[in-house]
Structure formats: C-alpha cells, structure tokens
Design an enzyme around this catalytic site. Structure first.
Site, mmCIF file in Angstrom:
data_model
loop_
_atom_site.group_PDB
_atom_site.id
_atom_site.type_symbol
_atom_site.label_atom_id
_atom_site.label_comp_id
_atom_site.label_asym_id
_atom_site.label_seq_id
_atom_site.Cartn_x
_atom_site.Cartn_y
_atom_site.Cartn_z
ATOM 1 N N ILE A 132 1.078 -1.151 -0.111
ATOM 2 C CA ILE A 132 0.218 -0.012 0.030
ATOM 3 C C ILE A 132 0.794 1.237 -0.029
ATOM 4 O O ILE A 132 1.806 1.102 0.738
ATOM 5 C CB ILE A 132 -0.992 0.185 1.363
ATOM 6 C CG1 ILE A 132 -1.947 -1.109 1.190
ATOM 7 C CG2 ILE A 132 -1.789 1.185 1.330
ATOM 8 C CD1 ILE A 132 -2.572 -1.200 2.605
ATOM 9 N N CYS A 133 0.755 2.220 -0.957
ATOM 10 C CA CYS A 133 1.268 3.372 -0.922
ATOM 11 C C CYS A 133 3.014 3.221 -1.193
ATOM 12 O O CYS A 133 3.474 2.290 -1.977
ATOM 13 C CB CYS A 133 1.006 4.308 0.408
ATOM 14 S SG CYS A 133 1.548 6.065 0.174
ATOM 15 N N THR A 134 3.915 3.848 -0.272
ATOM 16 C CA THR A 134 5.087 3.596 -0.317
ATOM 17 C C THR A 134 5.599 2.359 0.195
ATOM 18 O O THR A 134 6.811 2.040 0.292
ATOM 19 C CB THR A 134 5.902 4.741 0.484
ATOM 20 O OG1 THR A 134 5.241 5.013 1.729
ATOM 21 C CG2 THR A 134 5.472 6.246 -0.445
ATOM 22 N N GLY A 135 4.861 1.528 0.424
ATOM 23 C CA GLY A 135 5.188 0.155 0.657
ATOM 24 C C GLY A 135 5.908 -0.571 -0.309
ATOM 25 O O GLY A 135 6.484 -1.662 -0.370
ATOM 26 N N ALA A 185 -1.611 2.752 -4.992
ATOM 27 C CA ALA A 185 -1.263 4.060 -4.571
ATOM 28 C C ALA A 185 -1.365 4.384 -3.207
ATOM 29 O O ALA A 185 -1.715 3.597 -2.322
ATOM 30 C CB ALA A 185 -1.892 4.793 -5.612
#
Length: 342
Positions: A132-135, A185
């Site tokens: 998720i996201c910057t993961g 994102a």
C-alpha cells in the site's frame, strides 16, 4: 497484460488467489516497518476483517508483524506493539506491506536483509504479496518488483524511478494487479486494492458487503487516475451525482451522452467536464464500468442465461458481453460463472 486493473485478474499476468488451499480463514500478515503510515496499517484489518461468507463466517484472519517483534513508530504519533515477528510470514497466505514515510527503503532503496529474506521466501513458496502506498519501495528493494508493473503514491514517483529503474512504474493508476504481486497508490487506494482482492477471491457479493460495512464505494477501476480534481459545486444539485444514480438504475436502457447531459440540465460539454472532474472517467467509460460490474454480479448471483444477463446489463447481445468480459477479465461469461459459483 500486467497493467492496472479494477476487476478480478483483468490484465493481470497470473491470477491473484489464495496461496494455499487449506481449511480455515485465509491468513494475512501485515508487515509494519518503522515510520509506518497509520492509515495504511489499519486498512487491511478493517477491510478484510469485514469479509464474511453467506453464513457470517470470517473469510480472512489478519495479524501484524515486525522484524524481531519489536515496536515500530507510526506517522500518527503512536507506536505499534506487534504480536508476531518475521517467522509468521512463513505461514501467511498473503503478506501486505503498508506505506512508510521514512527509512532506508524510501531514501536509499534498501531494506533490512532479514525483512527482504522473509518477503522473498514468502513469495517463492506461493504467498500473495501486496503493498500500500510507499510500501512498494520495500517490495522494490527486495527485487520482487523487478521487471513487473507497479504503482506507488504519485508524489513519490520520481524518487521511485531513480531508485528502481528496473520496475515498470505507472504512477497514474490506483492499483496494479500483476497476479502474485499487487501494489496500490496512496491512502484510500489501499482500500480499493483490498476490496479488489476480496472480489477476486470470493466474488462481487462478498466484496460489496464488505464495502458496505466499511462505508466506502464497492469498487473503483484500478486504471482510474490517482489525482482527480473535485471542485466543490456551487450548490447541491450542480454536480453529476444525481445523474449517476439515475444511470445506475437504467443500465439496461440505451443511454446516450446527450440524454445524460439533459438529465443533469447541462450542455454535453459541461456535463462531460464535470463528470470527469468528479469521477476521473469519461461518462462512456464509467457507464461501461458499471455495466460490466452489473453483468458480473448477475453471473455470480443468478441463474439467468448469458443472453438475459447481457440485456439486463445493457450490452444488448451475448456476443457484446463476451467481448467485454474477454477484454477486461480474460474469460467467457460461462467460465466466469463457474469460477465464482463452482
């Protein structure tokens, strides 16, 4: 193949599915690193935790782990005290890495070797891996995204490309389903990805019930733009929401752009501009998305023939429905029905 998707396995290279066929709930481990984003951390437990079968039995069991079972800081001003260390990843059917706002993955493109080994080991034995996201920076640092399509928060796209040039980054979409590895994102897009996975695993009915319990839209197409301007309407009737609701109750009817604009009391040009600003999609693409979802729901939940499903969903003919499902899901209506009702 392997591009953004908003429907089960549509354009994915290999179908996202439970890693191991065994009794009991599908086991999900959320792997939290230092400076974990608070919202991203809580999304999987909330969304997957609401997924139930028709008898009310939970379909997923979600736990949280950190390296060494150590506490980690969150971006929300609290520490996470996990119940598990990295060893629990060896039993996970799905591993989810939430976003981080600091640390070597974000700044140097590296990750704790123990974390990298645990993630690669889980992937190699068949576990589904998600971020998720910057993961996605964490997954990229392990090499799991090399050569794959992926996404991340649009604001970090430049940094991601500089650190990981071998990843086929698409920062303009909500999520990417590349089968065994999925990325999303930022912020709410993690909810979209979790609902997409539930829909892939158990069908639209289960996913829609989970979305309803979470009070979020049942689905947004993965290829929808991340950044959508939503200027506030001058009054409550100035937007297109009322017309979208009107359309959703008439999917079986021939609906033209002038008719939609007339219902909204707008010119075609104004209606199209406002519709795209509010949804991120053109009216035609949004309508096709709604019809496809309705057809899938009818195939999953009724015994209607393919011709009847096509008419009720607004495709007119079985041939048109087959073409659409092949384009977005890669299977025929009968195959899709067997997958979710078998």
């Amino acid at each position: 193949m392997g591009t953004a998707t908003g429907t089960p396995d549509s354009t994915s290279t290999d179908a996202a599915s439970p890693a191991v066929d065994r009794p009991g709930p599908h086991r999900i481990v959320v792997l939290a690193l230092d400076s974990v984003v608070g919202l991203d951390l809580g999304v999987p437990a909330q969304v997957f935790g609401t997924a139930r079968d028709s008898g009310g039995t939970p379909l997923y069991a979600v736990t949280t782990a950190t390296a060494g079972r150590r506490p980690v800081r969150s971006t929300a001003g609290f520490q996470v005290l996990p119940d598990h260390g990295l060893s629990v990843l060896d039993e996970a059917d799905t591993v989810i890495v939430p976003g981080v706002h600091d640390g070597p993955a974000l700044h140097e493109g590296t990750v704790d070797p123990a974390v990298a080994r645990a993630l690669r080991r889980a992937h190699h034995r068949g576990a589904r891996i998600m971020s998720i996201c910057t993961g996605s920076f964490v997954l990229a640092a392990t090499g799991l995204l090399d050569g794959r399509p992926a996404t991340t928060h649009w604001a970090y796209a430049g940094r991601f490309r500089a650190l990981h040039p071998r990843v086929r980054l698409d920062p303009d979409v909500l999520f990417v389903d590349d089968g065994a590895v999925l990325t999303s994102a930022g912020v709410a897009a993690g909810i979209d990805l979790c609902l997409h996975v539930i829909r892939t695993d158990h069908g639209s009915g289960v996913a829609n019930r989970a979305a309803r319990r979470c009070v979020v839209p049942p689905w947004r197409e993965g290829g929808q733009a991340q950044y959508i301007q939503r200027p506030l309407p001058e009054n409550g009737d100035a937007g297109t929401a009322r017309t979208r609701d009107w359309i959703s109750h008439r999917l079986h009817e021939p609906l033209t752009l002038p008719a939609m604009a007339a219902h909204a009391s707008m010119s075609v040009r104004t209606f199209t501009r406002r519709f795209r600003a509010e949804t991120g999609l053109s009216p035609a693409r949004w309508l096709l998305q709604q019809r496809t979802e309705h057809a899938r729901l009818l195939l999953e939940s009724t015994d209607l023939g393919v011709d009847q499903v096509a008419r009720r969903a607004g495709f007119g003919t079985a041939a048109a429905l087959r073409q659409q499902l092949h384009r977005h899901i890669g299977v025929a209506p009968s195959t899709y029905r067997r997958t979710f009702r078998g």
